[in-house]
Design a protein around this motif. Structure first.
Motif, PDB file in Angstrom:
ATOM      1  N   MET A 268       0.829  -1.209   0.000  1.00  0.00           N
ATOM      2  CA  MET A 268       0.000   0.000   0.000  1.00  0.00           C
ATOM      3  C   MET A 268       0.868   1.265   0.000  1.00  0.00           C
ATOM      4  N   GLN A 272       1.028   4.329  -2.872  1.00  0.00           N
ATOM      5  CA  GLN A 272       0.992   5.767  -2.579  1.00  0.00           C
ATOM      6  C   GLN A 272       2.208   6.488  -3.174  1.00  0.00           C
ATOM      7  N   THR A 277      -1.452   8.661  -4.044  1.00  0.00           N
ATOM      8  CA  THR A 277      -2.624   8.464  -3.193  1.00  0.00           C
ATOM      9  C   THR A 277      -2.689   6.995  -2.775  1.00  0.00           C
ATOM     10  N   PRO A 278      -3.091   6.719  -1.535  1.00  0.00           N
ATOM     11  CA  PRO A 278      -3.161   5.319  -1.096  1.00  0.00           C
ATOM     12  C   PRO A 278      -4.459   4.666  -1.570  1.00  0.00           C
ATOM     13  N   THR A 280      -7.944   3.238  -1.034  1.00  0.00           N
ATOM     14  CA  THR A 280      -8.917   3.418   0.047  1.00  0.00           C
ATOM     15  C   THR A 280     -10.199   2.611  -0.174  1.00  0.00           C
ATOM     16  N   LYS A 282     -12.675  -0.404  -0.560  1.00  0.00           N
ATOM     17  CA  LYS A 282     -12.646  -1.752   0.016  1.00  0.00           C
ATOM     18  C   LYS A 282     -12.279  -2.794  -1.039  1.00  0.00           C
ATOM     19  N   ILE A 285      -8.474  -2.750  -1.644  1.00  0.00           N
ATOM     20  CA  ILE A 285      -7.747  -3.371  -0.534  1.00  0.00           C
ATOM     21  C   ILE A 285      -7.934  -4.886  -0.560  1.00  0.00           C
ATOM     22  N   LEU A 313      -8.218   4.099  -7.986  1.00  0.00           N
ATOM     23  CA  LEU A 313      -7.782   4.998  -6.921  1.00  0.00           C
ATOM     24  C   LEU A 313      -8.651   6.244  -6.857  1.00  0.00           C
ATOM     25  N   GLU A 314      -8.975   6.632  -5.640  1.00  0.00           N
ATOM     26  CA  GLU A 314      -9.742   7.854  -5.421  1.00  0.00           C
ATOM     27  C   GLU A 314      -8.771   9.023  -5.291  1.00  0.00           C
ATOM     28  N   GLN A 316      -7.593  13.124  -4.998  1.00  0.00           N
ATOM     29  CA  GLN A 316      -8.013  14.257  -4.184  1.00  0.00           C
ATOM     30  C   GLN A 316      -8.792  15.266  -5.043  1.00  0.00           C
TER      31      GLN A 316
END
Length: 464
Positions: A268, A272, A277-278, A280, A282, A285, A313-314, A316
């Motif tokens: 993870m 990033q 970005t990490p 997030t 579910k 993951i 990835l979400e 910002q």
């Protein structure tokens, strides 16, 4: 007196002859007592086949010989095993695992709160007993033994489907340090699954049986059981054919899950670093966790493993849509060992404890037995062999060692061929000198049974 001995010899010879002819010309009966290993992270079921003396670990429809100890509740159904585990990330609050840690145990409120903090599902205190809070169409609680019963019921059905007969009886294994209450609640779980438990056998004893350590030249046996969630180390003494637990120690917060978590955290962080970005979501993951688990397994055989995981990835900012990417990385065995170096070293602490409590030098250990899938990790095997100065016994699949031993016990309790003759002195087989071929087959397990009769009788009986 001589006439009586002659008559006894004739009866014994007739029994062996009947058995031999029955084996040759009659189909062997189906086994009707199953052996069950209800593990913290995985569980499995096996049977002892009459006549051949073979132990068979029963697989599910996909050919998998163990199922995850996970049960997931949805508004429409209860999913067990692999199906339940697949919902662990998308339905975390209603997917219960590690229930064996709680079964039959009385907790102080602060200890239960500390234990439950590590899980995404809700654990509540019911007069000292743990229960799990589930919310689907309605909110309700389930007990650890109910979770265990769903797993046992699934394995019961797997056995019935494979054997083509109805199963009502079983032998089940428990950790050696389970007290009477924990054993009784394990039996209760089996009863809820429609099974009568004929015997409860300690896991280290079952493992020793699977490894064939009934041989006379083995006296001190060290069993290292490292599964997905717990480490248990037991020092056994074989005395007159009976395995006695001389000392035991462990770590109930150390196992394969912890090793995987270290690798997941590293992965993870790499995501990033690479994308800013990490992960997030579910689903992301969950996919990373599955990839990491597969890589860990590959690293037991290979020096490196390749990760290739699609992510969404979400980013910002309110106007930005999720970014689809294909994350790729190479994980080496050396990296995996470095990430877990401190955890691996913790394995030796309970080993040293049991040797000290058993007042035994490490050079006095005759056999080191490895149980549990995490003992496949090469670095762990090296640590153990370097500590003792000799290689551990790896002749049995460590994932299936316990259930194999339990199945042998189930064969005894079910009176299966060739185990049913163990009421006699096995050495009397020499009274049938003309049946050496059958005698060889018969004695495939009779050495175990002759030497282990006291073991099986010494296992604490469950309270009904």
């Amino acid at each position: 007196m001589a006439g009586e001995m002659s008559m006894i010899g004739s009866v014994i010879l007739a029994l062996f002859l009947a058995g031999y002819l029955g084996q040759q010309y009659l189909p062997p009966p189906k086994p009707k007592v199953i052996g069950l290993d209800l593990g913290t992270t995985f569980c499995s079921v096996a049977v002892f086949h009459p006549g051949t003396g073979d132990v068979e670990v029963i697989a599910d429809k996909e050919g998998r010989k163990s199922i995850p100890s996970a049960v997931s509740f949805t508004p429409s159904e209860v999913l067990v095993g692999h199906e339940g585990q697949n919902l662990a990330d998308t339905n975390p609050q209603n997917t219960i695992y590690d229930a064996k840690r709680f079964i039959g145990k009385i907790f102080q409120p602060d200890l239960l709160e500390q234990e439950s903090a590590r899980y995404p599902f809700k654990v509540i205190n019911n007069n000292g007993s743990a229960e799990f809070l589930v919310t689907t169409n309605q909110t309700f609680t389930v007990t650890p033994e109910f979770i265990g019963s769903r797993l046992l019921l699934k394995m019961k059905k797997m056995a019935e489907r494979h054997l083509g007969v109805s199963i009502q009886k079983a032998v089940i294994s428990v950790p050696a340090d389970f007290d009477e209450r924990q054993r009784n609640y394990t039996v209760r779980a089996a009863n809820l699954a429609g099974l009568e438990v004929l015997r409860v056998i300690n896991e280290p004893t079952a493992a020793a049986m699977a490894y064939g350590l009934h041989k006379a030249d083995v006296f001190n046996v060290l069993v290292v059981d490292l599964g997905g969630g717990t480490l248990d180390v037991s020092l056994l003494n074989k005395q007159g054919g009976m395995f006695l637990t001389r000392a035991m120690a462990g770590n109930n917060k150390l196992g394969g899950q912890d090793f995987s978590q270290r690798l997941l955290q590293y992965t993870m962080e790499r995501v990033q670093q690479q994308y800013g970005t990490p992960p997030t979501l579910k689903e992301d993951i969950h996919r990373l966790r599955q990839a990491v688990e597969a890589a860990k397994l590959n690293l037991t055989l290979q020096s490196s493993a390749h990760l290739r995981v699609p992510l969404l990835l979400e980013l910002q900012g309110p106007a930005k849509d999720p970014l689809p990417v294909m994350f790729q990385a190479v994980v080496t065995r050396q990296l995996f060992e470095e990430l877990n170096a401190d955890l691996f070293r913790k394995i030796l602490a309970p080993v040293e404890t049991v040797l000290a409590e058993g007042q035994l030098g490490k050079e006095e250990v005759d056999e080191i037995v490895l149980v549990g899938g995490s003992t496949r990790i090469p670095r762990i095997r090296r640590l153990i062999s370097e500590y003792f100065g000799k290689e551990p016994n790896t002749s049995v699949d460590p994932d299936l060692a316990v259930v194999t031993g339990v199945a042998i016990q189930a064969g005894i309790m079910g009176g299966s061929w060739p185990l049913q003759v163990t009421g006699l002195d096995c050495r009397q087989a020499s009274l049938a000198p003309g049946l050496f071929h059958y005698r060889a087959m018969l004695l495939k397990y009779s050495d175990v049974l002759c030497s282990q009769t006291m073991v099986f009788r010494s296992v604490p009986e469950p309270m009904q």
